[in-house]
Enzyme design. Structure first.
Site, PDB file in Angstrom:
ATOM      1  N   CYS A  18       0.940  -1.171  -0.074  1.00  0.00           N
ATOM      2  CA  CYS A  18       0.032  -0.050   0.111  1.00  0.00           C
ATOM      3  C   CYS A  18       0.903   1.280   0.081  1.00  0.00           C
ATOM      4  O   CYS A  18       1.592   1.409  -0.907  1.00  0.00           O
ATOM      5  CB  CYS A  18      -0.768  -0.158   1.229  1.00  0.00           C
ATOM      6  SG  CYS A  18      -2.321   1.277   0.890  1.00  0.00           S
TER       7      CYS A  18
ATOM      8  N   GLU B  82      -2.413  -8.832   3.577  1.00  0.00           N
ATOM      9  CA  GLU B  82      -2.782  -9.451   5.088  1.00  0.00           C
ATOM     10  C   GLU B  82      -4.391  -9.212   5.563  1.00  0.00           C
ATOM     11  O   GLU B  82      -4.755  -9.665   6.400  1.00  0.00           O
ATOM     12  CB  GLU B  82      -1.793  -8.708   6.143  1.00  0.00           C
ATOM     13  CG  GLU B  82      -2.359  -7.226   6.437  1.00  0.00           C
ATOM     14  CD  GLU B  82      -2.011  -6.148   5.474  1.00  0.00           C
ATOM     15  OE1 GLU B  82      -1.633  -6.620   4.180  1.00  0.00           O
ATOM     16  OE2 GLU B  82      -2.089  -5.167   5.390  1.00  0.00           O
TER      17      GLU B  82
ATOM     18  N   HIS C 145      -3.884  -5.153   0.147  1.00  0.00           N
ATOM     19  CA  HIS C 145      -3.359  -5.726   1.304  1.00  0.00           C
ATOM     20  C   HIS C 145      -3.619  -7.105   1.409  1.00  0.00           C
ATOM     21  O   HIS C 145      -4.798  -7.573   1.971  1.00  0.00           O
ATOM     22  CB  HIS C 145      -4.171  -4.883   2.497  1.00  0.00           C
ATOM     23  CG  HIS C 145      -4.206  -3.633   2.726  1.00  0.00           C
ATOM     24  ND1 HIS C 145      -3.090  -2.997   3.548  1.00  0.00           N
ATOM     25  CD2 HIS C 145      -4.428  -2.304   2.108  1.00  0.00           C
ATOM     26  CE1 HIS C 145      -2.901  -1.710   3.596  1.00  0.00           C
ATOM     27  NE2 HIS C 145      -3.910  -1.262   2.854  1.00  0.00           N
TER      28      HIS C 145
END
Lengths: 218, 256
Positions: free
Chosen positions: A86, A198, A196
């Protein structure tokens, strides 16, 4: 035992990314030590480096410069796998139009631009900014980090600025939101994502697992 | 194809348990929030929202603990709301693993707090929760902001309020119709439509979902970017996957 450093320059929530890689390492039975740190020595010794980021670029770059993070990342990408996420990805570029214009690290050629207030899709429907939610990522080329991730998988995005580069050879993935944009970049030891991983459930965890097994250079 | 509309299950929690809900007379226990979150994530939820409905000082430690447990096992975005009043509250929740916080009452009593929060932590993690109640019908429809679970009027026009909150840095609006919340009659899609076409940030519709078609209506009639529901998922009336398949069958782009 391998080591991974998540670079902490004081901006935002790094818990998510650290938890996600720890989870993936357990699933893959990899012995992994994760350090969330700004310590140059720990980062210099780590086998892998994650360069995350959330928030506004001006504040991020101020901290990156103050803590000399640019040098750490530049050094790491010469020798070891680096994953930028990001705003971490945006910070690698030359320049961002956010906050009235901010010089970035210039480690990857390209610029960061605003989506604009009048963003519309092909049917003319007004699109909200930030681009927030799950969008499809087209794999622009093969890469070890895409292994086992179906082309067109959805990843979680949240951003108002996007990357443009003239170096098509560096583009690893693209998405569409009013316009075609770079979703992932791959340049030797560096892999960078606008989304993202994650927070992207199965597809994201798969990509993180691939990163933990990647030796660098595609 | 492009961005998918999101389905967000909401966990109303009280003292470490999922309950439903704020405005129901009998509060039914719907389980352990960590287990419930994992189930939603496995079923394909796009995000999870965790609301601490009591938001008492004593319950705060339990909430932080629960958020930490959820964040360690659920790898989709997590929003935490209920009793978020200070920058320290936000920092605490983000450090525990929340990706966003929902600010409700504090925004009404102290609007600059929203600006301070978005400047400090970034708009991407600041959701402003708006409880709106209809005060006029028809072509001249109007909605007003209410606090205290819909009991106290504020005199603030809900649509103008949403715009103002976005100007202050809200990255997303969680819009609850107090008329519909708990009724299972569906969203107030006139409200959703007006707000969604006014503000430039994503809008999440909330309040009133009792059937899968209500979720689809939120997108098709209300024009919202995401739909939130609690009770239809808690008691396994429907799974998230069923909800997504229903929306896809209605021509809505979802993540399957």
């Amino acid at each position: 035992m391998s080591t991974l450093a998540v670079i902490d320059y004081g901006m935002g929530n790094l818990h998510s990314v650290a938890k996600a890689v720890e989870h993936v390492a357990r699933e893959l039975s990899l012995e992994l030590e994760v350090a969330v740190t700004a310590d140059a020595q720990i980062i210099a010794r780590a086998d892998r480096v994650i360069f995350p980021g959330v928030g506004a670029i001006r504040d991020c770059m101020a901290e990156i410069n103050r803590l000399n993070v640019g040098e750490m990342v530049a050094e790491a990408m010469q020798t070891r796998p680096v994953l930028a996420i990001c705003v971490g990805m945006q910070a690698l570029m030359e320049y961002s139009g956010e906050n009235g214009g901010v010089d970035c690290l210039g480690l990857v050629p390209g610029r960061v631009r605003y989506f604009g207030e009048e963003l519309r899709d092909a049917a003319g429907v007004w699109l909200k900014v930030p681009h927030m939610g799950w969008n499809e990522v087209r794999q622009f080329r093969e890469h070890p980090l895409w292994e086992g991730v179906p082309d067109g998988s959805r990843f979680y995005f949240v951003h108002s600025y996007y990357i443009q580069t003239e170096r098509d050879d560096l583009v690893a993935g693209t998405s569409r939101y009013g316009k075609e944009m770079v979703a992932a970049i791959a340049d030797r030891n560096i892999f960078a994502t606008q989304f993202h991983p994650e927070k992207s459930q199965k597809a994201g965890l798969r990509l993180l697992g691939n990163f933990l097994r990647w030796g660098g250079e595609a | 194809m492009g961005l998918a509309r999101r389905i967000i299950p909401c966990l109303d929690c009280d003292n470490g348990r999922v309950v439903k809900g704020v405005r129901f007379v009998d509060i039914r226990d719907a389980g352990d929030p960590v287990e419930v979150s994992k189930r939603y994530c496995d079923e394909g939820a796009d995000e999870v929202t965790f609301l601490d409905i009591a938001a008492s000082h004593e319950g705060r430690a339990t909430t932080v603990e629960t958020v930490r447990d959820i964040a360690a096992q659920v790898f989709i975005p997590l929003t935490v709301g209920g009793g978020i009043r200070t920058l320290d509250d936000i920092r605490m929740m983000l450090n525990a693993g929340a990706d966003k916080v929902a600010i409700n009452t504090a925004a009404v009593f102290d609007p600059p707090f929203v600006r301070a929060a978005s400047e400090r932590f970034g708009s991407q993690c600041i959701v402003v929760a708006v409880d709106a109640k209809r005060v006029a019908d028809g072509a001249e429809s109007k909605w007003e902001i209410f606090t205290h679970g819909g009991r106290k009027p504020t005199g603030i026009d809900a649509v103008e309020w949403c715009s103002r909150m976005v100007d202050y840095g809200a990255g997303e609006i969680l819009l609850t119709s107090m008329d519909r919340d708990g009724t299972k009659e569906g969203f107030d899609n006139q409200l959703n439509r007006v707000v969604s076409s006014t503000v430039r940030v994503p809008v999440i519709a909330s309040g009133g979902v009792g059937a899968l078609e209500h979720l689809a209506e939120g997108v098709l009639e209300g024009g919202v970017d995401a739909v939130l529901a609690a009770s239809i998922f808690h008691f396994r009336e429907f799974t998230i996957e069923q909800a997504k398949r229903h929306m896809a069958a209605r021509g809505i782009e979802v993540r399957l």
